[in-house]
Design a protein around this motif. Structure first.
Motif, mmCIF file in Angstrom:
data_model
loop_
_atom_site.group_PDB
_atom_site.id
_atom_site.type_symbol
_atom_site.label_atom_id
_atom_site.label_comp_id
_atom_site.label_asym_id
_atom_site.label_seq_id
_atom_site.Cartn_x
_atom_site.Cartn_y
_atom_site.Cartn_z
ATOM 1 N N ALA A 1 0.845 -1.198 0.000
ATOM 2 C CA ALA A 1 0.000 0.000 0.000
ATOM 3 C C ALA A 1 0.876 1.243 0.000
ATOM 4 C CB ALA A 1 -0.919 0.000 1.208
ATOM 5 N N PHE A 2 1.909 1.187 0.825
ATOM 6 C CA PHE A 2 2.814 2.328 0.935
ATOM 7 C C PHE A 2 3.481 2.600 -0.408
ATOM 8 C CE2 PHE A 2 6.552 4.602 2.609
ATOM 9 C CZ PHE A 2 5.922 5.480 3.470
ATOM 10 N N THR A 3 3.956 1.523 -1.038
ATOM 11 C CA THR A 3 4.622 1.654 -2.329
ATOM 12 C C THR A 3 3.655 2.191 -3.370
ATOM 13 O OG1 THR A 3 5.863 -0.289 -1.694
ATOM 14 C CG2 THR A 3 6.119 0.444 -3.956
ATOM 15 N N ALA A 4 2.439 1.652 -3.360
ATOM 16 C CA ALA A 4 1.441 2.103 -4.328
ATOM 17 C C ALA A 4 1.172 3.587 -4.141
ATOM 18 C CB ALA A 4 0.146 1.312 -4.166
ATOM 19 N N MET A 5 1.104 4.003 -2.881
ATOM 20 C CA MET A 5 0.826 5.407 -2.633
ATOM 21 C C MET A 5 1.989 6.286 -3.053
ATOM 22 S SD MET A 5 -1.181 5.640 0.877
ATOM 23 C CE MET A 5 -2.173 4.258 1.333
ATOM 24 N N ARG A 6 3.188 5.808 -2.781
ATOM 25 C CA ARG A 6 4.356 6.586 -3.165
ATOM 26 C C ARG A 6 4.436 6.705 -4.673
ATOM 27 N NH1 ARG A 6 9.417 7.252 -2.929
ATOM 28 N NH2 ARG A 6 10.055 5.099 -2.803
ATOM 29 N N ALA A 7 4.093 5.587 -5.348
ATOM 30 C CA ALA A 7 4.144 5.592 -6.808
ATOM 31 C C ALA A 7 3.168 6.621 -7.362
ATOM 32 C CB ALA A 7 3.823 4.206 -7.357
ATOM 33 N N ARG A 8 2.103 6.884 -6.644
ATOM 34 C CA ARG A 8 1.123 7.865 -7.081
ATOM 35 C C ARG A 8 1.453 9.247 -6.542
ATOM 36 N NH1 ARG A 8 -2.527 4.709 -9.126
ATOM 37 N NH2 ARG A 8 -4.057 6.308 -9.512
ATOM 38 N N GLY A 9 2.617 9.347 -5.916
ATOM 39 C CA GLY A 9 3.060 10.657 -5.456
ATOM 40 C C GLY A 9 2.402 11.108 -4.171
ATOM 41 N N ALA A 10 1.677 10.210 -3.542
ATOM 42 C CA ALA A 10 1.008 10.596 -2.304
ATOM 43 C C ALA A 10 1.967 10.477 -1.136
ATOM 44 C CB ALA A 10 -0.209 9.699 -2.068
ATOM 45 N N LYS A 11 2.047 11.544 -0.395
ATOM 46 C CA LYS A 11 2.867 11.466 0.807
ATOM 47 C C LYS A 11 1.929 11.674 1.981
ATOM 48 C CE LYS A 11 6.245 13.708 3.499
ATOM 49 N NZ LYS A 11 6.851 14.977 3.816
ATOM 50 N N VAL A 12 1.376 10.592 2.476
ATOM 51 C CA VAL A 12 0.376 10.745 3.520
ATOM 52 C C VAL A 12 0.964 10.640 4.912
ATOM 53 C CG1 VAL A 12 -1.735 10.135 2.324
ATOM 54 C CG2 VAL A 12 -0.229 8.337 3.098
ATOM 55 N N THR A 13 2.131 10.013 5.022
ATOM 56 C CA THR A 13 2.681 9.762 6.343
ATOM 57 C C THR A 13 3.530 10.923 6.834
ATOM 58 O OG1 THR A 13 2.841 7.481 5.671
ATOM 59 C CG2 THR A 13 3.952 8.070 7.685
ATOM 60 N N ASP A 14 3.364 11.282 8.095
ATOM 61 C CA ASP A 14 4.217 12.299 8.697
ATOM 62 C C ASP A 14 5.443 11.666 9.335
ATOM 63 O OD1 ASP A 14 2.375 14.482 8.210
ATOM 64 O OD2 ASP A 14 1.137 13.613 9.799
ATOM 65 N N ILE A 15 5.253 10.480 9.921
ATOM 66 C CA ILE A 15 6.312 9.813 10.679
ATOM 67 C C ILE A 15 6.260 8.318 10.373
ATOM 68 C CG2 ILE A 15 7.084 9.201 13.027
ATOM 69 C CD1 ILE A 15 5.715 11.868 13.944
ATOM 70 N N ALA A 16 7.426 7.696 10.224
ATOM 71 C CA ALA A 16 7.474 6.239 10.046
ATOM 72 C C ALA A 16 8.070 5.606 11.303
ATOM 73 C CB ALA A 16 8.325 5.888 8.833
ATOM 74 N N VAL A 17 7.363 4.613 11.821
ATOM 75 C CA VAL A 17 7.924 3.819 12.911
ATOM 76 C C VAL A 17 8.441 2.517 12.289
ATOM 77 C CG1 VAL A 17 7.399 2.486 14.990
ATOM 78 C CG2 VAL A 17 6.467 4.787 14.718
ATOM 79 N N ILE A 18 9.745 2.290 12.439
ATOM 80 C CA ILE A 18 10.342 1.092 11.853
ATOM 81 C C ILE A 18 10.521 0.061 12.971
ATOM 82 C CG2 ILE A 18 12.242 0.185 10.464
ATOM 83 C CD1 ILE A 18 11.065 2.540 9.010
ATOM 84 N N VAL A 19 9.798 -1.044 12.856
ATOM 85 C CA VAL A 19 9.861 -2.094 13.876
ATOM 86 C C VAL A 19 10.953 -3.090 13.499
ATOM 87 C CG1 VAL A 19 8.581 -3.944 15.021
ATOM 88 C CG2 VAL A 19 7.403 -1.845 14.347
ATOM 89 N N VAL A 20 11.860 -3.354 14.446
ATOM 90 C CA VAL A 20 12.898 -4.362 14.227
ATOM 91 C C VAL A 20 12.898 -5.308 15.429
ATOM 92 C CG1 VAL A 20 15.289 -4.753 13.526
ATOM 93 C CG2 VAL A 20 14.304 -2.472 13.281
ATOM 94 N N ALA A 21 12.821 -6.606 15.177
ATOM 95 C CA ALA A 21 12.814 -7.568 16.279
ATOM 96 C C ALA A 21 14.222 -7.725 16.842
ATOM 97 C CB ALA A 21 12.276 -8.916 15.804
ATOM 98 N N ALA A 22 14.325 -7.544 18.165
ATOM 99 C CA ALA A 22 15.640 -7.557 18.829
ATOM 100 C C ALA A 22 16.263 -8.953 18.851
ATOM 101 C CB ALA A 22 15.510 -7.027 20.247
ATOM 102 N N ASP A 23 15.440 -9.991 18.649
ATOM 103 C CA ASP A 23 16.001 -11.343 18.634
ATOM 104 C C ASP A 23 16.341 -11.768 17.203
ATOM 105 O OD1 ASP A 23 13.410 -11.530 17.678
ATOM 106 O OD2 ASP A 23 13.100 -13.544 18.479
ATOM 107 N N ASP A 24 16.150 -10.834 16.270
ATOM 108 C CA ASP A 24 16.477 -11.134 14.878
ATOM 109 C C ASP A 24 17.552 -10.143 14.426
ATOM 110 O OD1 ASP A 24 16.387 -12.354 12.425
ATOM 111 O OD2 ASP A 24 14.437 -11.587 11.831
ATOM 112 N N ALA A 25 17.332 -9.487 13.316
ATOM 113 C CA ALA A 25 18.357 -8.575 12.803
ATOM 114 C C ALA A 25 17.703 -7.583 11.861
ATOM 115 C CB ALA A 25 19.430 -9.372 12.054
ATOM 116 N N VAL A 26 18.475 -6.608 11.425
ATOM 117 C CA VAL A 26 18.018 -5.722 10.355
ATOM 118 C C VAL A 26 17.916 -6.576 9.097
ATOM 119 C CG1 VAL A 26 18.698 -3.783 8.883
ATOM 120 C CG2 VAL A 26 18.970 -3.621 11.360
#
Ligand code: GTP
Ligand code: MG
Length: 371
Positions: A140-165
């Motif tokens: 959805a995010f990609t589709a929106m970006r492709a249409r030039g829509a910038k709806v998000t003000d802030i992105a929260v990036i979730v990373v699991a501490a028992d895994d990795a980037v």
């Protein structure tokens, strides 16, 4: 005017630059990889690869679209932030959203959540509100970006501490960076054996992303989404980031915003979830989005409660459109029914014509880039 280089043209057409160079050679044009091409050559080469080239004046278009969008400073009031949660598969995005939603329902509406919608707004105990966009994966995010829509003000990036980037973590980061959206890192699952947040910070540092704890500028918060540990602290950091952004809108004008998702519902007709970005959308308003239009027959909030109005940053579900606009499509309220109909129909006709040509298509800024 020279527009783009050989390698950029190759990129746009998704072919190798060597193919472009050899095609040029076969046409008797000698070019090198970084050479910029003029309109004639671009059209000639592109057509050899089966592409149609459209030159549009993007500056002029942007100017036209912005024209009626300007609000006077004194008409603006603060609006709440719109936040997207992104991250790798299974790192805990849904768990985080679920916890936030269940812990912060508006009094008197508890238990009223009956369906999933793509966006919802929570009221925090301190009276502040945050709108969350629930993007399943990044599509959805990609589709929106492709249409030039910038709806998000802030992105929260979730990373699991028992895994990795992981690959999708990187993808989320590059999406946010490309869109110029500030990021906050939520290092999740710290309740698990083997959780190692420092390892995550280290991996992020290798991408030139330094969290505050490591002396950098990015806020981060260690959380356990399942248990709800430290989620209040994460929300505070989101509000802090939002304050810095000084987000404003004019609630006293006709509503405009973006479609989050839309579909055909048996019995209810076309149902669209949208996000109001400016102004106020009201039941009964005449809405145009892409090639579709209609009067808002009914409007609901994310808890399926009927509403009469949705202001800046508020998500809403509306009934009454005569079709399902694509995610990321803008919507706008019109006063005049004939005008609304004409705009929607004209767009529909353009789409039909494009469909008939069924050709691959490239759009280039007609002004081009000056050397
Ligand atoms: P996708 O939607 O598939 O990309 O996954 P997601 O990022 O939404 O992850 P989800 O919230 O579905 O969580 C994945 C798994 O991790 C589930 O089994 C959760 O129960 C578990 N999980 C999520 N957060 C935590 C946490 O804080 N601690 C522990 N121990 N498990 C968690
Ligand atoms: Mg999920």
């Amino acid at each position: 005017t020279e527009f783009i280089s050989v390698s950029e043209l190759a990129n746009l057409m998704d072919v190798s630059f060597a193919e472009v160079i050899s095609k040029c050679m076969s046409l008797g044009i000698m070019v090198s990889i970084n050479q910029r091409l003029d309109a004639e050559v671009i059209e000639l080469v592109a057509s050899e690869f089966g592409f149609d080239v459209e030159f549009i004046n993007m500056e002029k278009q942007a100017e036209m679209e912005e024209e009626d969008d300007v609000d006077n400073e004194e008409d603006l009031s603060p609006r709440s932030p719109i936040v997207t949660i992104m991250g790798h598969v299974d790192h805990g995005k849904t768990s985080l959203l679920d916890y936030i939603r269940s812990a912060n329902v508006v009094a008197g509406e508890a238990g009223g959540i009956t369906q999933h919608i793509g966006a919802y707004q929570v009221s925090l105990p301190n009276g502040k509100e945050i709108t969350f966009l629930d993007t399943p994966g990044h599509e959805a995010f990609t589709a929106m970006r492709a249409r030039g829509a910038k709806v998000t003000d802030i992105a929260v990036i979730v990373v699991a501490a028992d895994d990795a980037v992981m690959p999708q973590t990187r993808e989320a980061i590059s999406h946010a960076q490309a869109a110029g959206v500030p990021m906050i890192f939520a290092v999740n699952k710290i309740d698990k054996d083997g959780a190692n947040p420092q390892k995550i910070y280290e991996q992020l540092s290798q991408m030139n992303i330094l969290v505050e704890e490591w002396g950098g500028k990015f806020q981060s918060q260690e959380i356990a989404a399942k248990k709800g540990l430290n989620i209040d602290k994460l929300l505070e950091k989101i509000l802090l980031e939002a304050e810095l952004l000084d987000l404003k809108a004019n609630p006293n004008r006709e509503g405009t915003g973006t479609i989050i998702e839309a579909s055909l519902d048996k019995g209810r007709g076309y149902v669209a979830t949208l996000l109001v970005e400016n102004g106020t959308l009201r039941a009964g308003d005449l809405v145009v989005s892409g090639q579709h239009y209609g009067r808002v027959k009914a409007m609901f909030n994310e808890r399926n409660k009927r509403e009469d109005a949705a202001g800046p940053s508020a998500p809403a579900v509306i009934l009454g459109l005569n079709g399902a606009p694509q995610a990321g499509e803008k919507f706008k309220v019109y006063a005049d029914e004939a005008e609304a109909k004409e705009i929607a129909n004209r767009r529909a006709q353009i789409l039909r014509e494009q469909g008939m040509r069924a050709k691959k298509h490239i759009t280039l800024d007609e002004i081009g880039r000056r050397l």
